[in-house]
Write a protein that holds these residues in place. Sequence first.
Motif, short mmCIF file in Angstrom:
data_model
loop_
_atom_site.label_atom_id
_atom_site.label_comp_id
_atom_site.label_asym_id
_atom_site.label_seq_id
_atom_site.Cartn_x
_atom_site.Cartn_y
_atom_site.Cartn_z
N THR A 70 44.15 30.05 32.94
CA THR A 70 43.29 29.11 32.23
C THR A 70 42.54 28.24 33.23
OG1 THR A 70 45.01 27.41 32.11
CG2 THR A 70 44.96 29.04 30.33
N THR A 71 41.55 27.51 32.71
CA THR A 71 40.75 26.63 33.56
C THR A 71 41.61 25.59 34.25
OG1 THR A 71 38.86 26.94 32.07
CG2 THR A 71 38.77 25.07 33.60
N THR A 72 42.62 25.10 33.52
CA THR A 72 43.52 24.08 34.09
C THR A 72 44.23 24.61 35.32
OG1 THR A 72 43.88 23.14 31.90
CG2 THR A 72 45.48 22.57 33.62
N TYR A 73 44.75 25.83 35.25
CA TYR A 73 45.45 26.41 36.40
C TYR A 73 44.49 26.67 37.57
CZ TYR A 73 49.65 26.96 33.59
OH TYR A 73 50.77 26.71 32.83
N TRP A 74 43.24 27.00 37.26
CA TRP A 74 42.27 27.19 38.33
C TRP A 74 42.00 25.87 39.05
CZ3 TRP A 74 41.00 31.23 40.88
CH2 TRP A 74 41.04 32.49 40.29
N ILE A 114 42.73 25.62 43.05
CA ILE A 114 41.67 25.26 43.99
C ILE A 114 41.96 23.90 44.63
CG2 ILE A 114 39.22 24.75 44.23
CD1 ILE A 114 39.75 27.68 43.79
N GLY A 115 42.45 22.95 43.81
CA GLY A 115 42.77 21.63 44.34
C GLY A 115 43.87 21.67 45.38
N LEU A 116 44.92 22.44 45.12
CA LEU A 116 46.01 22.56 46.08
C LEU A 116 45.55 23.21 47.38
CD1 LEU A 116 48.95 23.62 43.70
CD2 LEU A 116 48.75 21.47 44.99
N LEU A 117 44.72 24.23 47.27
CA LEU A 117 44.22 24.89 48.47
C LEU A 117 43.32 23.95 49.28
CD1 LEU A 117 43.41 28.49 47.17
CD2 LEU A 117 45.21 27.83 48.76
N MET A 118 42.51 23.17 48.60
CA MET A 118 41.66 22.22 49.31
C MET A 118 42.49 21.14 50.01
SD MET A 118 38.58 21.80 46.51
CE MET A 118 37.64 20.63 47.47
N LEU A 119 43.52 20.65 49.31
CA LEU A 119 44.40 19.66 49.93
C LEU A 119 45.11 20.25 51.15
CD1 LEU A 119 46.05 17.97 46.80
CD2 LEU A 119 44.60 16.84 48.51
N ALA A 120 45.63 21.46 51.00
CA ALA A 120 46.34 22.11 52.10
C ALA A 120 45.42 22.33 53.29
CB ALA A 120 46.94 23.42 51.63
N LEU A 171 51.57 39.87 42.23
CA LEU A 171 52.14 39.24 41.03
C LEU A 171 51.32 39.49 39.77
CD1 LEU A 171 53.24 35.78 42.53
CD2 LEU A 171 54.60 37.87 42.21
N GLY A 172 50.04 39.74 39.91
CA GLY A 172 49.21 40.02 38.74
C GLY A 172 48.94 38.81 37.86
N ILE A 173 48.97 37.62 38.43
CA ILE A 173 48.71 36.41 37.66
C ILE A 173 47.24 36.32 37.26
CG2 ILE A 173 48.72 33.88 37.76
CD1 ILE A 173 51.18 34.05 39.52
N PHE A 174 46.36 36.78 38.12
CA PHE A 174 44.95 36.86 37.73
C PHE A 174 44.32 38.10 38.34
CE2 PHE A 174 44.11 35.20 41.94
CZ PHE A 174 42.80 35.59 42.23
N HIS A 175 43.26 38.58 37.71
CA HIS A 175 42.53 39.75 38.20
C HIS A 175 41.05 39.47 38.03
CE1 HIS A 175 41.07 44.15 37.60
NE2 HIS A 175 40.94 43.77 38.86
N PHE A 176 40.30 39.51 39.13
CA PHE A 176 38.86 39.29 39.06
C PHE A 176 38.16 40.64 39.03
CE2 PHE A 176 34.63 38.42 40.72
CZ PHE A 176 34.27 37.32 39.96
N ASP A 177 37.51 40.95 37.91
CA ASP A 177 36.81 42.22 37.74
C ASP A 177 35.37 42.05 38.22
OD1 ASP A 177 35.61 44.56 36.99
OD2 ASP A 177 36.39 44.58 34.95
N PRO A 178 34.98 42.63 39.35
CA PRO A 178 33.63 42.42 39.88
C PRO A 178 32.54 43.05 39.03
CG PRO A 178 34.80 44.07 41.17
CD PRO A 178 35.79 43.50 40.21
N VAL A 179 32.87 44.06 38.22
CA VAL A 179 31.85 44.67 37.37
C VAL A 179 31.56 43.76 36.17
CG1 VAL A 179 31.28 46.63 35.91
CG2 VAL A 179 32.46 47.00 38.08
#
Length: 434
Positions: free
Chosen positions: A2-6, A10-16, A47-55
């Motif tokens: 979901t948007t919340t998890y994104w 992203i916030g955690l990665l930016m902080l790190a 883990l398969g938590i998300f999958h980005f389909d480029p098509v």
Amino acid sequence: MTTTYWFLLIGLLMLARGLAATTIARLPITSSIAYLAVGVVLGPFALGIFHFDPVARSHILETATEIAVLISLFSAGVKMPVPITFKRWAPSIRLAWVSMSITVGLVAAFAYFVLGLPIGAGVLLGAILAPTDPVLATDVQVRHAGDYDTLRFTLTSEAGMNDGSAFPFVMLGLGLLGANELGQYAWRWALVDVVWATLGAVAIGMASGAALGRLGWALRNQEPKHEVLDDLVGLGLIGVVYGVSVLLHAWGFLAVFFAGLALRHTELVLAGAHKNRQGLLVPDDPKADPANDEVPDPETTPLTVSGESLIFKEHLERLSELTLVLLLGGMLTLQAWNWRTWGTALFLFLVARPVSVLLGLAGSGATMRVKLIVGWFGVRGIGSLYYLMFAINHGMPPGLARDVIDITAIVVALSIVVHGISVKPLMDRYWRKK
């Protein structure tokens, strides 16, 4: 996800990334490797938590990568040593056009004879993989305005130009696949996509950058004086130059790079910069260059659009790097790791790139050590993803799309890892010997 998890991710990665900047600088890895690892772990490969389909998301990814490359190209242009002289720029021009063409040809031949792809798909794959990346290759590129190192200059200026010089081959590949009009005997492609689109882009970029440099200087230094919002003006120049170039069927990437170059050159000339022993324009007081690392004196520093907007552009580069490399990790699947993708990556890294560099720089006067380092650090990244999405959205046959997507994604991922791990030790060794 979901948007919340994104937002959380992203916030955690930016902080790190922000808090661990010193630690990452000491490690033999780059931040891109860390982002890619997170994407691979969370993506379908693990883990398969998300999958980005480029098509399915090709239009969104094309726009995101387009913006990232444009910002990076402008920043690269601003940091280029000026003025332009043929002697200094000749190796970069050879790499951006001669070596680029050789790389496309070699990859196309490999795709046709080894992978069994149609010749049009081979040319298209070569055009996607041939350009070096201005976004992810910051560790081997010019670090700040006034950085005159020859190796970093060569790699940066090559990346700035070959993101434009690859476009004619993208259009040629699409034309051979029936998705673009080439004209009889490819006359339209040669005159419009090669000659006009290239020369027009350089002219549009140089004229626009020079005009903005003079306008900004006049507003700041002539009565009545005006404030200039450099960040907005820099972004506005990118948007206008790119938009005009696309409307006039010129290569916008090339135009934006030369706009940044012309902007800095014009501002240095107006500021009364002098030439150093290398024939390069430098401010009369190196500490008074706001694009350098040292803190400028507010009483003596002439403000410039190029210098004041550069830090903001670099922050946007870091954000785009984080987001797009994370999505790349979410594109990778277990099925994509096969002999075709690995074989293409090895051929590109160990054969096509080194051979094209050696041939392109033959007789240039560059030392063999520099040729070998340039031949190795042909980092692939966001630019390749952009060209891939562009091809998907402009008529690449769906039956070929999955093959080209898998090959491109694996090549870019491997480039991030192998070039990222090797950049610090090899550059340190280069500097010690130098």
